[in-house]
Design an enzyme around this catalytic site. Sequence first.
Site, PDB file in Angstrom:
ATOM      1  N   ASN A   1       0.865  -1.178   0.000  1.00 27.22           N
ATOM      2  CA  ASN A   1       0.000   0.000   0.000  1.00 27.22           C
ATOM      3  C   ASN A   1       0.903   1.229   0.000  1.00 27.22           C
ATOM      4  OD1 ASN A   1      -1.811   2.054   0.523  1.00 27.22           O
ATOM      5  ND2 ASN A   1      -2.281   1.401   2.619  1.00 27.22           N
TER       6      ASN A   1
ATOM      7  N   LYS B   1       0.008   4.195  -0.212  1.00 26.18           N
ATOM      8  CA  LYS B   1      -0.683   5.366   0.354  1.00 26.18           C
ATOM      9  C   LYS B   1      -0.508   6.538  -0.614  1.00 26.18           C
ATOM     10  CE  LYS B   1      -0.114   3.301   4.842  1.00 26.18           C
ATOM     11  NZ  LYS B   1       0.114   3.436   6.277  1.00 26.18           N
TER      12      LYS B   1
ATOM     13  N   HIS C   1      -9.538   1.042   5.993  1.00 29.89           N
ATOM     14  CA  HIS C   1      -8.193   1.320   6.515  1.00 29.89           C
ATOM     15  C   HIS C   1      -8.303   2.356   7.636  1.00 29.89           C
ATOM     16  CE1 HIS C   1      -4.070   2.641   6.849  1.00 29.89           C
ATOM     17  NE2 HIS C   1      -3.715   1.541   6.211  1.00 29.89           N
TER      18      HIS C   1
ATOM     19  N   GLU D   1      -6.547   4.803   8.497  1.00 34.35           N
ATOM     20  CA  GLU D   1      -6.325   6.204   8.114  1.00 34.35           C
ATOM     21  C   GLU D   1      -7.595   6.810   7.529  1.00 34.35           C
ATOM     22  OE1 GLU D   1      -2.810   5.675   5.703  1.00 34.35           O
ATOM     23  OE2 GLU D   1      -1.638   5.229   7.489  1.00 34.35           O
TER      24      GLU D   1
ATOM     25  N   GLU E   1      -4.733  -4.796  11.291  1.00 36.93           N
ATOM     26  CA  GLU E   1      -3.721  -3.751  11.402  1.00 36.93           C
ATOM     27  C   GLU E   1      -3.908  -2.962  12.690  1.00 36.93           C
ATOM     28  OE1 GLU E   1      -2.171  -2.543   7.297  1.00 36.93           O
ATOM     29  OE2 GLU E   1      -4.063  -1.508   7.548  1.00 36.93           O
TER      30      GLU E   1
ATOM     31  N   GLY F   1       2.833   2.640  10.653  1.00 37.98           N
ATOM     32  CA  GLY F   1       3.729   3.765  10.382  1.00 37.98           C
ATOM     33  C   GLY F   1       4.512   4.234  11.599  1.00 37.98           C
TER      34      GLY F   1
ATOM     35  N   SER G   1       3.958  -1.673  10.292  1.00 35.99           N
ATOM     36  CA  SER G   1       5.421  -1.682  10.423  1.00 35.99           C
ATOM     37  C   SER G   1       6.050  -3.035  10.102  1.00 35.99           C
ATOM     38  CB  SER G   1       5.843  -1.199  11.820  1.00 35.99           C
ATOM     39  OG  SER G   1       5.417   0.135  12.013  1.00 35.99           O
TER      40      SER G   1
HETATM   41  P1  PGA Z   1       3.038   0.545   7.536  1.00 41.14           P
HETATM   42  O1  PGA Z   1       1.526   0.676   7.035  1.00 41.14           O
HETATM   43  O2  PGA Z   1       3.556  -0.765   6.994  1.00 41.14           O
HETATM   44  O3  PGA Z   1       3.748   1.733   6.955  1.00 41.14           O
HETATM   45  O4  PGA Z   1       2.991   0.545   9.023  1.00 41.14           O
HETATM   46  C1  PGA Z   1       0.689  -0.427   6.980  1.00 41.14           C
HETATM   47  C2  PGA Z   1      -0.672  -0.017   6.449  1.00 41.14           C
HETATM   48  O5  PGA Z   1      -1.160   1.060   6.812  1.00 41.14           O
HETATM   49  O6  PGA Z   1      -1.283  -0.752   5.654  1.00 41.14           O
END
Ligand code: PGA
Length: 254
Positions: free
Chosen positions: A9, A11, A95, A97, A167, A173, A213
Amino acid sequence: MMRNIVAGNWKSNKSINDAREWIGVMERDMDSLPDDVKVMIAPPAPYLALLVNLSSSRLLYVSQQVSATQSGPFTGEFTAEMLVSCGVDYALIGHSERRASYGETEEIVCKKVRCSLDAGLGVILCCGENLETRDNGEQEKVIRGQLLSALEGVNALEMEDVIIAYEPIWAIGTGRTATAEQAALMHKFIREWIAMRFDSETALKTSILYGGSCKPSNAAAIFAGEDVDGGLIGGASLNPEDFKSIIRAASSEL
Ligand code: PGA
């Protein structure tokens, strides 16, 4: 039955040229990657149609977004049908976010799941608890609630097109990963919940990905969990070499 999946992803990152370059590197090395792992990538939506046409069928495409409505007077929205017509295979839904910053409520998540399945677009349904919930030990209750509402009205047959991504928000992140044990326990819980909500065959067939992460140095340990079928990779998917290491770590042939 192939459950192993690694999905990247990006983003809101990369120019179209950077995206093309990444695809070029992945395609060049695709044959050397373990063939028991499905590889998926979620680039920014404006690039999807172009990149689909540049790629082999081994690389599956995921939209980071999809509309909760059909086509009509909805400026800025793009529907599941539109994505399917561009050759896109899946959409990320729920997600954290988008839940946190773009008002993606449980009701909207459920509508997006319905629109996608009706259009023949696969769903990567994200769920995850925040740190406060984890500290209070209420993570299973929260995940159960998210899954129950998102999958309302979905039947066992439709679950063939649904992938679950666990997640934990505190791991996205942040550089702080769930321990392999925390991931294993939650994935087991999710699989048992699917067995209860649908049936045990559906539970066995459903891929449950870990996200948060995940990187080359910790992927193998996390993926070792019996119910961890691969990962949804944010930051570490931006670099094709890191992404390839994670794909190798998801193979059962290790
Ligand atoms: P990250 O994001 O691997 O940068 O922690 C994972 C995600 O949001 O799918």
